[in-house]
Design a protein around this motif. Structure first.
Motif, short mmCIF file in Angstrom:
data_model
loop_
_atom_site.label_atom_id
_atom_site.label_comp_id
_atom_site.label_asym_id
_atom_site.label_seq_id
_atom_site.Cartn_x
_atom_site.Cartn_y
_atom_site.Cartn_z
N LEU A 49 0.98 -1.32 0.11
CA LEU A 49 -0.15 -0.09 -0.09
C LEU A 49 0.98 1.05 -0.09
O LEU A 49 0.24 2.35 0.19
CB LEU A 49 -0.71 -0.10 1.07
N ALA A 50 2.11 1.17 -0.20
CA ALA A 50 2.92 2.41 -0.38
C ALA A 50 2.67 3.33 -1.56
O ALA A 50 2.19 2.76 -2.41
CB ALA A 50 4.44 2.12 -0.49
N SER A 51 2.78 4.50 -1.17
CA SER A 51 2.33 5.58 -2.02
C SER A 51 3.34 5.79 -3.23
O SER A 51 3.04 6.37 -4.41
CB SER A 51 1.97 6.82 -1.28
N THR A 52 4.70 5.66 -2.91
CA THR A 52 5.55 5.92 -3.90
C THR A 52 6.52 4.43 -4.12
O THR A 52 6.59 3.76 -3.22
CB THR A 52 6.77 6.94 -3.46
N PRO A 53 7.00 4.33 -5.29
CA PRO A 53 7.69 3.28 -5.77
C PRO A 53 9.10 3.05 -4.56
O PRO A 53 9.50 2.10 -4.48
CB PRO A 53 8.43 3.39 -7.15
N ARG A 54 9.77 4.12 -4.36
CA ARG A 54 11.00 4.04 -3.53
C ARG A 54 10.50 3.51 -2.12
O ARG A 54 11.12 2.70 -1.57
CB ARG A 54 11.42 5.61 -3.48
N ALA A 55 9.38 4.11 -1.82
CA ALA A 55 8.90 3.54 -0.34
C ALA A 55 8.69 2.19 -0.27
O ALA A 55 8.51 1.47 0.37
CB ALA A 55 7.77 4.27 0.14
N ARG A 56 7.93 1.61 -1.59
CA ARG A 56 7.47 0.31 -1.76
C ARG A 56 8.79 -0.57 -1.94
O ARG A 56 8.78 -1.70 -1.20
CB ARG A 56 6.90 0.18 -2.99
N ARG A 57 9.77 -0.36 -2.36
CA ARG A 57 11.08 -1.04 -2.28
C ARG A 57 11.60 -1.19 -1.16
O ARG A 57 11.92 -2.04 -0.66
CB ARG A 57 12.19 -0.32 -3.41
N TRP A 58 11.81 -0.03 -0.35
CA TRP A 58 12.27 0.00 1.07
C TRP A 58 11.46 -1.09 1.97
O TRP A 58 11.99 -1.88 2.58
CB TRP A 58 12.44 1.31 1.42
N LEU A 59 10.26 -0.85 1.95
CA LEU A 59 9.32 -1.51 2.83
C LEU A 59 9.28 -2.88 2.27
O LEU A 59 9.23 -3.99 3.43
CB LEU A 59 7.74 -0.91 2.81
N SER A 60 9.30 -3.16 1.00
CA SER A 60 9.63 -4.68 0.82
C SER A 60 10.77 -5.36 1.43
O SER A 60 10.57 -6.41 1.94
CB SER A 60 9.58 -4.75 -0.89
N ALA A 61 11.99 -4.88 1.12
CA ALA A 61 13.10 -5.33 1.71
C ALA A 61 12.94 -5.24 3.35
O ALA A 61 13.55 -6.47 3.70
CB ALA A 61 14.09 -4.49 1.46
N LEU A 62 12.48 -4.45 3.81
CA LEU A 62 12.39 -4.55 5.32
C LEU A 62 11.42 -5.71 5.72
O LEU A 62 11.74 -6.52 6.89
CB LEU A 62 11.92 -3.22 5.93
N SER A 63 10.23 -5.78 5.17
CA SER A 63 9.42 -6.87 5.61
C SER A 63 9.86 -8.28 5.13
O SER A 63 9.84 -9.12 6.04
CB SER A 63 8.21 -6.63 4.62
N ALA A 64 10.62 -8.26 4.17
CA ALA A 64 11.39 -9.56 3.79
C ALA A 64 12.23 -10.11 4.79
O ALA A 64 12.37 -11.20 5.35
CB ALA A 64 11.99 -9.46 2.39
N ILE A 65 13.19 -8.86 5.45
CA ILE A 65 14.17 -9.34 6.49
C ILE A 65 13.56 -9.75 7.82
O ILE A 65 13.98 -10.67 8.43
CB ILE A 65 15.09 -8.22 6.59
N THR A 66 12.55 -8.94 7.89
CA THR A 66 11.67 -9.03 9.59
C THR A 66 10.92 -10.46 9.38
O THR A 66 11.15 -11.13 10.21
CB THR A 66 10.62 -8.15 9.51
N SER A 67 10.37 -10.72 8.15
CA SER A 67 9.83 -12.31 8.48
C SER A 67 10.69 -13.29 8.31
O SER A 67 10.42 -14.20 8.85
CB SER A 67 8.77 -12.26 6.84
#
Length: 343
Positions: free
Chosen positions: A179-197
């Protein structure tokens, strides 16, 4: 005084910044099922099925599970046990769903849309259905309840395969990237969620509650849900429209049943005739003299306003208050000589 003014100015700037955010922002695009996403979904599904097949046939993956279990990581590194006991909470469904729902609820309120909350609800529903069905269908026992060394422990009534903590961490934290509003935020949050999981999954292996293959399958199960969400976007849009229509109907029904307040009556302007001059007001109107005059009707005069004694203008008396005497002369004048009477 200067501190209060600076604080007021800071708050005004914050609220002005919040008010700039438009309703239903147009720059937030809804993800679609593109060709790239279809390729990723197909590859992840193949990885998911490969792990299941490797466990079913008791391949090298099952042997790796037993080796890691006998290694007992919680005994090798006991100093991080306390920290990982808290870190694994990031994969529990209840606390993580509450935290993410609070954030997405604020976004829904600011953007005047229900899409963030509906997307989260859809992903959690898919997670419960798919992961729950896989757990019950395969019935694998966990490391603490294993019966035969080297077996896959499948079909024995367990509910450990795939890892629910790992799948929940992928979906719950990955929905923020979705649900991120920008592509940059989507990339950073994707990497963060992958590492967290992945960290949550490896923590369950450290604590001895999951096999390593459970974590890999749970990670793939959560990723499949995130990749399949664009197929459910039309359903989410129709649900949002239906909820807004229901809200409008309830408001209209409530407005009909409520008593309509009476409109305030505005007094109409009254045209007043100008008052006559003081001289004309004091003099009574005279009737024309006629030969045959009838009885004169009494004239009702407007009573003059009553004034209190204290409000009246004091009148200073002129001269002496004593009554005049005929035999007394004013001061300064000589009296005439009285006649002398004698015998």
């Amino acid at each position: 005084m200067r501190t209060e003014r600076n604080l007021t100015r800071s708050l005004d700037r914050v609220f002005a910044r919040l008010d700039r955010e438009p309703e239903r922002p147009a720059h937030i695009d809804v993800p679609r099922m593109s060709r790239h996403r279809v390729v990723l979904f197909t590859a992840t599904l193949a990885f998911y099925l490969a792990i299941i097949w490797a466990v079913v046939i008791t391949s090298w993956l099952v042997r790796l599970d037993w080796q890691v279990m006998f290694f007992r990581p919680y005994q090798q590194w006991p100093q991080i046990h306390a920290f990982l006991d808290y870190y694994v909470v990031l994969g529990q469904r209840g606390p993580t769903a509450v935290m993410v729902a609070a954030w997405l609820g604020w976004r829904s309120w600011r953007q005047h849309t229900l899409r963030p909350l509906l997307t989260l609800a859809t992903s959690l529903l898919l997670l419960n259905i798919t992961v729950g069905a896989a757990k019950l269908g395969m019935g694998r026992l966990g490391p603490h309840y294993a019966t035969v060394i080297g077996s896959n422990e499948m079909g024995l009534g367990g509910d450990i395969f795939p890892s629910g903590h790992t799948a929940n961490a992928v979906v719950t934290w990955g929905i923020l990237a979705y649900l991120a509003s920008t592509p940059r935020a989507r990339r950073w949050l994707s990497a963060l969620s992958a590492i967290t999981s992945l960290g949550v999954g490896l923590t369950t292996v450290y604590l001895g509650t999951h096999w390593l293959s459970d974590v890999l399958l749970g990670w793939a199960a959560g990723l499949l849900i995130l990749l399949a969400l664009p197929w459910f976007e039309p359903l989410i849009a129709r649900t949002e429209t239906a909820l807004f229509d229901l809200r409008d109907r309830l408001r209209a029904r409530r407005g009909r049943t409520a008593p309509v307040p009476a409109a305030p009556v505005t007094p109409s302007p009254v045209l007043l005739k100008p008052l006559p001059a003081p001289a004309e007001r004091s003099a009574p109107a005279r009737e024309p003299v006629s030969s045959a005059r009838g009885p004169r009707a009494p004239i009702h005069r407007t009573p003059s306003p009553h004034t209190v004694r204290s409000e009246r203008t004091p009148v200073t008396p002129v001269g002496s208050r004593r009554p005049p005497h005929a035999d007394r002369l004013p001061r300064g004048t000589s009296q005439p000589a009285r006649p002398v009477t004698g015998g």
